[in-house]
Motif scaffolding. Structure first.
Motif, PDB file in Angstrom:
ATOM      1  N   PHE A   1      10.365 -26.539  39.344  1.00  0.00           N
ATOM      2  CA  PHE A   1      11.661 -25.909  39.057  1.00  0.00           C
ATOM      3  C   PHE A   1      11.469 -24.639  38.229  1.00  0.00           C
ATOM      4  N   THR A   2      10.534 -24.681  37.279  1.00  0.00           N
ATOM      5  CA  THR A   2      10.265 -23.495  36.466  1.00  0.00           C
ATOM      6  C   THR A   2       9.724 -22.364  37.308  1.00  0.00           C
TER       7      THR A   2
ATOM      8  N   THR B   1      10.073 -21.986  40.580  1.00  0.00           N
ATOM      9  CA  THR B   1      11.127 -21.531  41.497  1.00  0.00           C
ATOM     10  C   THR B   1      12.080 -20.570  40.800  1.00  0.00           C
ATOM     11  N   THR B   2      12.407 -20.853  39.547  1.00  0.00           N
ATOM     12  CA  THR B   2      13.288 -19.961  38.791  1.00  0.00           C
ATOM     13  C   THR B   2      12.600 -18.633  38.482  1.00  0.00           C
ATOM     14  N   MET B   3      11.338 -18.677  38.090  1.00  0.00           N
ATOM     15  CA  MET B   3      10.612 -17.447  37.775  1.00  0.00           C
ATOM     16  C   MET B   3      10.442 -16.544  38.988  1.00  0.00           C
TER      17      MET B   3
ATOM     18  N   ASP C   1      12.408 -16.413  41.626  1.00  0.00           N
ATOM     19  CA  ASP C   1      13.661 -16.159  42.331  1.00  0.00           C
ATOM     20  C   ASP C   1      13.865 -14.648  42.529  1.00  0.00           C
TER      21      ASP C   1
ATOM     22  N   GLY D   1      14.840 -13.872  38.797  1.00  0.00           N
ATOM     23  CA  GLY D   1      13.543 -14.332  38.330  1.00  0.00           C
ATOM     24  C   GLY D   1      12.850 -13.313  37.442  1.00  0.00           C
TER      25      GLY D   1
END
Length: 333
Positions: free
Chosen positions: A149-150, A152-154, A156, A160
């Protein structure tokens, strides 16, 4: 001429032997055997139920045309067919196998290289080294759902951090969808080539997540190298690079070879990180994801079992290589 025969009295070993030469166990030995079997029986039953039976059932399903709708028709006595292996030897399976090999080889090599660099950088004692070494283990021990999840967020493309700093520092004209873009044309030194964006992203994630495992092994091996070897080389005027390539690296090669086999086996069988990052899309569909998609999306249990059987055979070969060339050496050493 007559020959005399001397009767040898039967000793304890002869009297304990049975009519066919088998030694007769004492009551205490038989009691110990029964106690051992009693203690081992729960483990044997658990292995039989949780490991052996599912493997045998998968083997039977691999040779039957079974889907979720007709799963009740699957039985021990068939009917059997090899039609499921048509999917195994199709172009899509070989494409996913090539992706798996690229992912496993590059991920394994990158993890060992980064682990080696980290082990060498933290070799000499300094203030705070213990804390830094402990922090190195966080990627390996952190929950896979949290770290994916981390990442994927970074990565984005809209909010991101990677794209934000890429635009500010490197002048990116547009955001890069690292986890959803199959390939991107890149120009470097006048050469134009295509870069598999999503595949490189998941390989970098695998390197980041698994390098602490190599770091632990290599750190332990480096600490076991006698300091007298380097002291003698330093007195003889050897440079740091010469000491590394002629003293440290030869000592680490057996450990690195063992790590290569182990990490390749685990990475080849990896599923959760790729599925959580990309879902197997954008050119990142490895064999494990292919088997999962055949089982869930298509409901083709027979084809999924056939592909899982081929995957198990490949992994079995790798395990055999590890046992033959590395496990015995470790026992001897």
């Amino acid at each position: 001429m007559s020959s005399t025969r001397k009767d040898v009295p039967a000793g304890p070993a002869a009297s304990a032997a049975g009519p066919r030469g088998r030694r007769k166990l004492s009551p205490m030995a038989r009691e110990e055997q029964r106690a051992g079997l009693t203690l081992l029986s729960p483990t044997l039953v658990l292995v039989l139920v949780m490991v052996v039976l599912p493997i045998l059932w998968t083997l039977l399903l691999a040779f039957q045309r079974v889907r979720i709708l007709n799963i009740r028709s699957a039985g021990i006595f068939g009917p059997y067919t090899i039609a499921n292996f048509d999917n195994v030897f199709s172009a899509s399976f070989f494409s996913s196998l090539g992706t798996t090999l690229a992912y496993s080889i590059l991920g394994t090599a990158g993890a060992i290289i980064v682990g080696l660099i980290a082990a060498l950088a933290l070799r000499k004692p300094f203030k705070g080294r213990t804390l830094i070494r402990a922090s190195m283990l966080l990627p390996y021990v952190a929950p896979i759902v949290a770290v994916t999840f981390t990442w994927t967020t970074m990565l984005d493309p809209q909010f991101g951090l990677i794209n934000y700093w890429g635009k500010r520092l490197f002048g990116w004209e547009e955001s890069i969808p690292f986890l959803s873009e199959r390939a991107r044309d890149v120009s470097f030194l006048g050469l134009n080539f295509e870069v598999p964006t999503a595949l490189i992203a998941v390989i970098l994630f695998e390197v980041w997540r698994s390098f602490p495992f190599a770091f632990l092994f290599l750190t332990a091996r480096i600490n076991a190298i006698p300091e007298s070897l380097e002291e003698a080389a330093r007195v003889d005027g050897a440079t740091p690079s010469q000491r590394f390539f002629h003293i440290i690296l030869p000592q680490l090669l057996p450990t690195m070879a063992m790590l290569s086999i182990l990490r390749f086996i685990w990475t080849f069988n990896s599923f959760d990180d790729i599925y959580l990052l990309t879902g197997g899309g954008a050119g990142t569909e490895v064999v494990a994801v292919t088997v999962f998609n055949y089982l869930t999306a298509r409901g083709d249990i027979g084809a999924a079992s056939a592909q899982a059987l081929v995957l198990a055979l490949i992994l079995g070969i790798m395990v055999g290589i590890y046992i033959k060339f590395f496990a015995r050496k470790e026992e001897v050493s």
